[in-house]
Design a protein around this motif. Structure first.
Motif, PDB file in Angstrom:
ATOM      1  N   ARG A 229       0.820  -1.208   0.000  1.00  0.00           N
ATOM      2  CA  ARG A 229       0.000   0.000   0.000  1.00  0.00           C
ATOM      3  C   ARG A 229       0.860   1.267   0.000  1.00  0.00           C
ATOM      4  NH1 ARG A 229      -5.430   0.814   1.320  1.00  0.00           N
ATOM      5  NH2 ARG A 229      -5.930   2.984   1.794  1.00  0.00           N
ATOM      6  N   GLN A 230       1.955   1.240   0.756  1.00  0.00           N
ATOM      7  CA  GLN A 230       2.832   2.405   0.818  1.00  0.00           C
ATOM      8  C   GLN A 230       3.452   2.715  -0.538  1.00  0.00           C
ATOM      9  OE1 GLN A 230       6.182   1.972   3.476  1.00  0.00           O
ATOM     10  NE2 GLN A 230       6.407   4.182   3.720  1.00  0.00           N
TER      11      GLN A 230
ATOM     12  N   TYR B 220       0.517   4.133  -2.704  1.00  0.00           N
ATOM     13  CA  TYR B 220       0.055   5.444  -2.248  1.00  0.00           C
ATOM     14  C   TYR B 220       1.093   6.057  -1.308  1.00  0.00           C
ATOM     15  CZ  TYR B 220      -4.266   3.254  -3.857  1.00  0.00           C
ATOM     16  OH  TYR B 220      -5.206   2.588  -4.602  1.00  0.00           O
TER      17      TYR B 220
ATOM     18  N   ASP C  85       2.058   9.013  -0.628  1.00  0.00           N
ATOM     19  CA  ASP C  85       1.750  10.268   0.058  1.00  0.00           C
ATOM     20  C   ASP C  85       0.552  10.151   1.003  1.00  0.00           C
ATOM     21  OD1 ASP C  85       3.821  11.519  -1.389  1.00  0.00           O
ATOM     22  OD2 ASP C  85       2.469  11.870  -3.088  1.00  0.00           O
ATOM     23  N   GLU C  86       0.075   8.936   1.222  1.00  0.00           N
ATOM     24  CA  GLU C  86      -1.130   8.756   2.026  1.00  0.00           C
ATOM     25  C   GLU C  86      -0.900   9.048   3.506  1.00  0.00           C
ATOM     26  OE1 GLU C  86      -4.639   5.521   1.865  1.00  0.00           O
ATOM     27  OE2 GLU C  86      -2.709   4.717   2.483  1.00  0.00           O
ATOM     28  N   GLY C  87       0.275   8.765   4.011  1.00  0.00           N
ATOM     29  CA  GLY C  87       0.550   9.003   5.421  1.00  0.00           C
ATOM     30  C   GLY C  87       0.121   7.849   6.309  1.00  0.00           C
ATOM     31  N   ARG C  88       0.266   8.038   7.618  1.00  0.00           N
ATOM     32  CA  ARG C  88      -0.076   6.988   8.574  1.00  0.00           C
ATOM     33  C   ARG C  88      -1.596   6.827   8.683  1.00  0.00           C
ATOM     34  NH1 ARG C  88       3.614   9.492  12.153  1.00  0.00           N
ATOM     35  NH2 ARG C  88       1.973   9.766  13.730  1.00  0.00           N
ATOM     36  N   PRO C  89      -2.060   5.694   9.208  1.00  0.00           N
ATOM     37  CA  PRO C  89      -3.502   5.467   9.359  1.00  0.00           C
ATOM     38  C   PRO C  89      -4.163   6.538  10.232  1.00  0.00           C
ATOM     39  CG  PRO C  89      -2.281   3.430   9.713  1.00  0.00           C
ATOM     40  CD  PRO C  89      -1.276   4.529   9.640  1.00  0.00           C
TER      41      PRO C  89
ATOM     42  N   GLU D 275     -11.226  12.514  13.093  1.00  0.00           N
ATOM     43  CA  GLU D 275     -10.180  11.831  12.341  1.00  0.00           C
ATOM     44  C   GLU D 275      -8.858  12.553  12.546  1.00  0.00           C
ATOM     45  OE1 GLU D 275     -11.106  11.319   8.260  1.00  0.00           O
ATOM     46  OE2 GLU D 275     -12.562   9.731   8.605  1.00  0.00           O
TER      47      GLU D 275
ATOM     48  N   VAL E 238      -4.259  11.759  12.708  1.00  0.00           N
ATOM     49  CA  VAL E 238      -3.190  10.810  12.415  1.00  0.00           C
ATOM     50  C   VAL E 238      -2.921   9.962  13.642  1.00  0.00           C
ATOM     51  CG1 VAL E 238      -0.761  10.563  11.777  1.00  0.00           C
ATOM     52  CG2 VAL E 238      -2.160  12.342  10.706  1.00  0.00           C
TER      53      VAL E 238
END
Length: 226
Positions: A146-147, A150, A152-156, A214, A216
């Protein structure tokens, strides 16, 4: 009809973890794999859930699985026991060498007719490349696949709740042996208790420690490396 290879980062598959509930639509698939009798050996057919207030006052009762009219039951099962069952099923139906342990996915490259996947052997440090028509990246919340897809998605994201989980062994049957207890407010503080076998009770305590928005997720340890 498919040739399947499973790569796992851990050096051994131990029956660790806690309990969880398999809903009828998931159990249907397990039954289609021929695991009906095995599921009755590793899990509990859940019959009902009882809901209580935070002060222990009864609110209502809800039937589950076959007792609720579904064609398939709901199971409460220990994660480790289910994983061991699925591991045996894979090795019997697909082959002993279909599961390759101690390999961590570190990258992949897509081509028109295949995908090349790089794995690091965690014991030797050597990199091994395998090729397939399809790659399924079921590699957890910190997924390498997944990293890379994506970056630039960042942490969950997190909603401000912490959960504390455990299992307790007992020599007595918990209630009727097929009941889930939910007590409290799921948006604030909640306690969930249910049996996963005749002598093991799973419990989970959920507590809000931050506002409901929501955000990080805080960086925490990776339980597979502890």
């Amino acid at each position: 009809g498919y040739s399947v290879r499973i790569y796992e980062r851990l050096p051994a598959l131990e029956p660790i973890g806690f309990g969880f509930n398999l809903q009828p639509f998931a159990v249907k698939l397990l039954y289609e794999l021929g695991l009906k009798c095995e599921m009755d050996e590793v899990g509990v057919r859940t019959a009902k859930a009882l809901f209580y207030s935070r002060r222990g006052q009864f609110i209502f009762e809800e039937a589950k699985g076959i007792d609720a009219g579904y064609k398939w039951p709901m199971y409460s099962v220990h994660r480790g026991n289910l994983q061991q069952l699925l591991t045996r099923c894979v090795r019997e139906q697909i082959g002993e060498t279909s599961i390759r342990l101690n390999h961590k996915c570190i990258g992949f490259r897509s081509h028109s007719d295949r995908v090349d996947v790089d794995f690091s052997d965690r014991s030797s440090g050597l990199v091994h490349t395998d090729s397939a028509k399809v790659l399924i990246g079921a590699d957890g919340i910190k997924s390498t696949v997944r990293q890379l897809l994506y970056p630039d998605e960042g942490r969950p994201l997190w909603r401000g709740m912490n959960i504390y989980r455990g299992v307790t062994k007992t020599d007595q049957v918990y209630l009727d042996g097929r009941t889930v207890i939910l007590m409290g407010n799921p948006n604030d503080v909640e306690l969930v208790i249910y049996p996963v076998s005749k002598n093991v009770i799973n419990w989970a305590y959920v507590e809000r420690i931050d506002e409901d928005k929501e955000q990080v997720a805080p960086e925490g340890p990776d339980w597979t490396d502890i």
